[in-house]
Design a protein around this motif. Sequence first.
Motif, PDB file in Angstrom:
ATOM      1  N   ALA A 157      35.823 -82.975 -36.599  1.00 20.70           N
ATOM      2  CA  ALA A 157      35.673 -81.552 -36.259  1.00 20.70           C
ATOM      3  C   ALA A 157      34.725 -81.392 -35.081  1.00 20.70           C
ATOM      4  N   ALA A 158      34.901 -82.237 -34.067  1.00 17.06           N
ATOM      5  CA  ALA A 158      33.964 -82.255 -32.944  1.00 17.06           C
ATOM      6  C   ALA A 158      33.962 -80.933 -32.178  1.00 17.06           C
ATOM      7  N   LYS A 159      35.147 -80.333 -31.972  1.00 22.68           N
ATOM      8  CA  LYS A 159      35.232 -79.105 -31.183  1.00 22.68           C
ATOM      9  C   LYS A 159      34.498 -77.964 -31.878  1.00 22.68           C
ATOM     10  N   ASP A 160      34.753 -77.776 -33.168  1.00 19.07           N
ATOM     11  CA  ASP A 160      34.077 -76.701 -33.902  1.00 19.07           C
ATOM     12  C   ASP A 160      32.577 -76.938 -33.971  1.00 19.07           C
ATOM     13  N   LEU A 161      32.180 -78.194 -34.159  1.00 18.27           N
ATOM     14  CA  LEU A 161      30.759 -78.502 -34.228  1.00 18.27           C
ATOM     15  C   LEU A 161      30.084 -78.267 -32.883  1.00 18.27           C
ATOM     16  N   ALA A 162      30.770 -78.611 -31.796  1.00 16.23           N
ATOM     17  CA  ALA A 162      30.202 -78.394 -30.466  1.00 16.23           C
ATOM     18  C   ALA A 162      29.959 -76.909 -30.213  1.00 16.23           C
ATOM     19  N   MET A 163      30.899 -76.059 -30.616  1.00 15.21           N
ATOM     20  CA  MET A 163      30.718 -74.618 -30.439  1.00 15.21           C
ATOM     21  C   MET A 163      29.562 -74.101 -31.295  1.00 15.21           C
ATOM     22  N   LEU A 164      29.469 -74.603 -32.543  1.00 17.14           N
ATOM     23  CA  LEU A 164      28.371 -74.202 -33.413  1.00 17.14           C
ATOM     24  C   LEU A 164      27.032 -74.632 -32.829  1.00 17.14           C
ATOM     25  N   ALA A 165      26.960 -75.881 -32.350  1.00 20.52           N
ATOM     26  CA  ALA A 165      25.716 -76.395 -31.796  1.00 20.52           C
ATOM     27  C   ALA A 165      25.343 -75.674 -30.496  1.00 20.52           C
ATOM     28  N   LEU A 166      26.337 -75.398 -29.654  1.00 20.18           N
ATOM     29  CA  LEU A 166      26.059 -74.710 -28.389  1.00 20.18           C
ATOM     30  C   LEU A 166      25.536 -73.301 -28.644  1.00 20.18           C
ATOM     31  N   ARG A 167      26.193 -72.576 -29.540  1.00 17.99           N
ATOM     32  CA  ARG A 167      25.732 -71.232 -29.867  1.00 17.99           C
ATOM     33  C   ARG A 167      24.327 -71.276 -30.491  1.00 17.99           C
ATOM     34  N   GLY A 168      24.111 -72.254 -31.378  1.00 21.08           N
ATOM     35  CA  GLY A 168      22.812 -72.360 -32.020  1.00 21.08           C
ATOM     36  C   GLY A 168      21.708 -72.689 -31.047  1.00 21.08           C
ATOM     37  N   TYR A 173      15.821 -76.314 -16.788  1.00 14.14           N
ATOM     38  CA  TYR A 173      15.260 -77.132 -17.862  1.00 14.14           C
ATOM     39  C   TYR A 173      15.931 -76.805 -19.197  1.00 14.14           C
ATOM     40  N   SER A 174      16.111 -75.523 -19.475  1.00 14.77           N
ATOM     41  CA  SER A 174      16.747 -75.116 -20.732  1.00 14.77           C
ATOM     42  C   SER A 174      18.181 -75.609 -20.812  1.00 14.77           C
ATOM     43  N   LEU A 175      18.881 -75.583 -19.679  1.00 13.92           N
ATOM     44  CA  LEU A 175      20.259 -76.064 -19.642  1.00 13.92           C
ATOM     45  C   LEU A 175      20.323 -77.533 -20.044  1.00 13.92           C
ATOM     46  N   GLY A 176      19.381 -78.326 -19.545  1.00 12.63           N
ATOM     47  CA  GLY A 176      19.336 -79.735 -19.899  1.00 12.63           C
ATOM     48  C   GLY A 176      19.077 -79.946 -21.381  1.00 12.63           C
ATOM     49  N   ILE A 177      18.110 -79.213 -21.934  1.00 14.16           N
ATOM     50  CA  ILE A 177      17.778 -79.337 -23.351  1.00 14.16           C
ATOM     51  C   ILE A 177      18.964 -78.930 -24.226  1.00 14.16           C
ATOM     52  N   ILE A 178      19.616 -77.833 -23.867  1.00 14.18           N
ATOM     53  CA  ILE A 178      20.734 -77.326 -24.673  1.00 14.18           C
ATOM     54  C   ILE A 178      21.877 -78.334 -24.723  1.00 14.18           C
ATOM     55  N   PHE A 179      22.291 -78.825 -23.557  1.00 14.24           N
ATOM     56  CA  PHE A 179      23.448 -79.716 -23.544  1.00 14.24           C
ATOM     57  C   PHE A 179      23.107 -81.093 -24.101  1.00 14.24           C
ATOM     58  N   TYR A 180      21.863 -81.557 -23.909  1.00 18.08           N
ATOM     59  CA  TYR A 180      21.474 -82.823 -24.536  1.00 18.08           C
ATOM     60  C   TYR A 180      21.525 -82.689 -26.053  1.00 18.08           C
ATOM     61  N   SER A 181      21.028 -81.589 -26.592  1.00 15.11           N
ATOM     62  CA  SER A 181      21.022 -81.385 -28.044  1.00 15.11           C
ATOM     63  C   SER A 181      22.432 -81.313 -28.597  1.00 15.11           C
ATOM     64  N   VAL A 182      23.328 -80.643 -27.874  1.00 14.89           N
ATOM     65  CA  VAL A 182      24.724 -80.555 -28.320  1.00 14.89           C
ATOM     66  C   VAL A 182      25.355 -81.940 -28.328  1.00 14.89           C
ATOM     67  N   ILE A 183      25.146 -82.713 -27.269  1.00 19.16           N
ATOM     68  CA  ILE A 183      25.701 -84.065 -27.199  1.00 19.16           C
ATOM     69  C   ILE A 183      25.146 -84.930 -28.330  1.00 19.16           C
ATOM     70  N   ARG A 184      23.867 -84.795 -28.615  1.00 22.34           N
ATOM     71  CA  ARG A 184      23.246 -85.596 -29.671  1.00 22.34           C
ATOM     72  C   ARG A 184      23.816 -85.255 -31.050  1.00 22.34           C
ATOM     73  N   VAL A 185      24.004 -83.961 -31.306  1.00 25.16           N
ATOM     74  CA  VAL A 185      24.548 -83.558 -32.605  1.00 25.16           C
ATOM     75  C   VAL A 185      25.993 -84.008 -32.763  1.00 25.16           C
ATOM     76  N   VAL A 186      26.797 -83.803 -31.712  1.00 23.17           N
ATOM     77  CA  VAL A 186      28.240 -84.069 -31.813  1.00 23.17           C
ATOM     78  C   VAL A 186      28.545 -85.564 -31.741  1.00 23.17           C
ATOM     79  N   PHE A 187      27.957 -86.261 -30.769  1.00 23.16           N
ATOM     80  CA  PHE A 187      28.354 -87.642 -30.509  1.00 23.16           C
ATOM     81  C   PHE A 187      27.479 -88.680 -31.192  1.00 23.16           C
ATOM     82  N   LEU A 188      26.323 -88.272 -31.728  1.00 21.08           N
ATOM     83  CA  LEU A 188      25.488 -89.237 -32.427  1.00 21.08           C
ATOM     84  C   LEU A 188      25.357 -88.893 -33.905  1.00 21.08           C
TER      85      LEU A 188
END
Length: 442
Positions: A32-43, A377-392
């Motif tokens: 469920a990577a797509k749904d999780l990515a949207m949840l993580a991005l919004r969060g 800076y916030s953009l970097g933190i947001i996308f790193y966190s999303v990648i970490r949640v989804v792919f790790l």
Amino acid sequence: MTQTVAKSTRPELHQASCEDEQRGGRVAVEPAAKDLAMLALRGMVLLTLTLGLYRFWYVTRLRRFFWTHTRIGSYPLEFTGQPADLIAGFFMAVVILLPLYLSLFVISLGLPYGVLAANLVAIGMLWFLSQFALYRARNYRLSRTLWRGLRFRQGGSGVVYALLSMVWFSIGVLSFGTLWPMRRRALQSYRMRHTFYGNQKAEFSAALGPLYRAGWPLFLGIALITTWAAVEIAGLWSTVPETFVFADLLNTSFRRLFASDPLSGVPLTALLRISGISGVAMIVLLAFTVPAYLAAETRHFANSTTFGSVKLHSSFSRQAMIAVWGKFLIVLTGFALLYLGLGAVLFAGFLKSGLPVGVIDSATTRFGFFAALFLYYSLGIIFYSVIRVVFLRYRLWQAIGNSLSITPITLVSAIVAGPAEQLRRRDGFGEGIADALDAGGL
């Protein structure tokens, strides 16, 4: 507001379904990577906009997502935790940690070698609190997790676990890492021996042999690197013992090491060389040996866990661990290149615009500059966190989960609800300390 554990469960959940028998008690984590990515991005966006206050809701929703997409047999896990639990726990943690920090600050000002004393006390106390918090946080997560209508729970003492962790940590360090598997087994044994599913207590019987067979290159490498560094430093000490006076070095700033005083004889270049060689060697060693050991440990610990006659079985492999980490690092590297490239383009455009002078002279330009910097800076933190949640995090959860099975699944129906107990808001206290010390987990 409190919740009460049910004294009885739904009768239909005690019947072993045909689907359960066909699946053989397999654990399945849905892709469920797509749904999780949207949840993580919004969060993460809401977390940034609220300066971290949305964390309590974000973590709760992430856990519900992980749990509901995980099925054991034909039934999914359920997470019943509430953000209010985490909020209450966090403020309880602040009430305890704030006076502690203030006390250490006063000690650092009022005593000879106060900074050293305060730092040593802080390291010990915060390490103890972090281990206590991790254990109590596990209790919170288990007590809010249900499967087939029955609740998990954890007994034991967070204080005992923290002391056990600190003692075994000291033993592991003094043994140059050779006794580290004993520490891991001791802590896992304490956790599992106090874990319940319904009225059934878990049992844990892991042997040390499989851990050492899987991890001997890691432990031998750590011992050799540490021994080499210790011998090299001892050689320097024997050459210039007066420059290694403990108290003098602690009360000397780094800059003074280069000044013309008695401490200028410290072999800084040699120390940096030893640190650099041992550091690089340790990184290479960990990169090539840790995945195999962690996979073997995860598999062995699962295979050594039972709930009465119900046994866990894992087929988690080193290849699965490497695949998860490899894909994560590839995606992270690609994002890092794009992110740094965007930063370089924006910075080049800024230099060409002639605004650097305006940054000094104009309050409006200064505000715009720092707002853009904060946004980048916030953009970097947001996308790193999303990648970490989804792919790790989720991929690792999925890889470990899909390797698990429960046998025989039909005996699960013999397990009934445990004793009723209240689920209180303050149960999130462990989570609060773990968050405050940045030691928490999903």
